[in-house]
Enzyme design. Sequence first.
Site, PDB file in Angstrom:
ATOM      1  N   PRO A  65       0.839  -1.200   0.000  1.00 36.11           N
ATOM      2  CA  PRO A  65       0.000   0.000   0.000  1.00 36.11           C
ATOM      3  C   PRO A  65       0.875   1.251   0.000  1.00 36.11           C
ATOM      4  O   PRO A  65       2.021   1.216   0.478  1.00 36.11           O
ATOM      5  CB  PRO A  65      -0.802  -0.130   1.296  1.00 36.11           C
ATOM      6  CG  PRO A  65      -0.033  -1.064   2.148  1.00 36.11           C
ATOM      7  CD  PRO A  65       0.743  -1.956   1.230  1.00 36.11           C
ATOM      8  N   HIS A  66       0.336   2.325  -0.523  1.00 35.32           N
ATOM      9  CA  HIS A  66       1.139   3.542  -0.635  1.00 35.32           C
ATOM     10  C   HIS A  66       0.243   4.762  -0.709  1.00 35.32           C
ATOM     11  O   HIS A  66      -0.937   4.670  -1.050  1.00 35.32           O
ATOM     12  CB  HIS A  66       2.050   3.469  -1.852  1.00 35.32           C
ATOM     13  CG  HIS A  66       1.329   3.065  -3.105  1.00 35.32           C
ATOM     14  ND1 HIS A  66       0.776   3.974  -3.969  1.00 35.32           N
ATOM     15  CD2 HIS A  66       1.050   1.847  -3.617  1.00 35.32           C
ATOM     16  CE1 HIS A  66       0.196   3.335  -4.970  1.00 35.32           C
ATOM     17  NE2 HIS A  66       0.339   2.030  -4.779  1.00 35.32           N
TER      18      HIS A  66
END
Length: 160
Positions: A65-66
């Site tokens: 995730p980012h």
Amino acid sequence: MNIAELIHQDTVVLGLQAANKHDVLEELSQRVAGRVGFDPETIFDAIIAHEVFSSTAIGMGVAVPHARFPALRTLIGCFTRLARPVEFGAIDRQPVDLVFLLLGTEPADKLYVNSLVSIAKALRMPTVRDRLRSAIDSRSVREVFLTNEQLMRLPQVSAR
């Protein structure tokens, strides 16, 4: 710069107890909030915005995730190994137990984009995943990323 430099002792969580993806992302948001000086909810909302658009699970039990923030001036990472895998919407339909959260600058620069690619490449390697799954503490997690300096090095980007 090496992938290991993105994570710190307080941003490595081994054996995280989480019932679902939401719980995982909420805990990681809490972990990095103090490091970046943001409200955990702000971080969580930005991460979820990406997840709603498309899952960040890349398969093989891994998610990356980012999120990006205009006020952030550097990359920061958070790694967790879950106590039990959770559903993350992976293309291979495998639940996730290894999660590497990356926060970066807005707008996205080459370092951020290339770092995402480098992290994903590293986590696709079976030996890296196996070593992360057997790591006993944050130092041993960092050691996994330091072991093969050439592979784990983040791309250098010239300032122009």
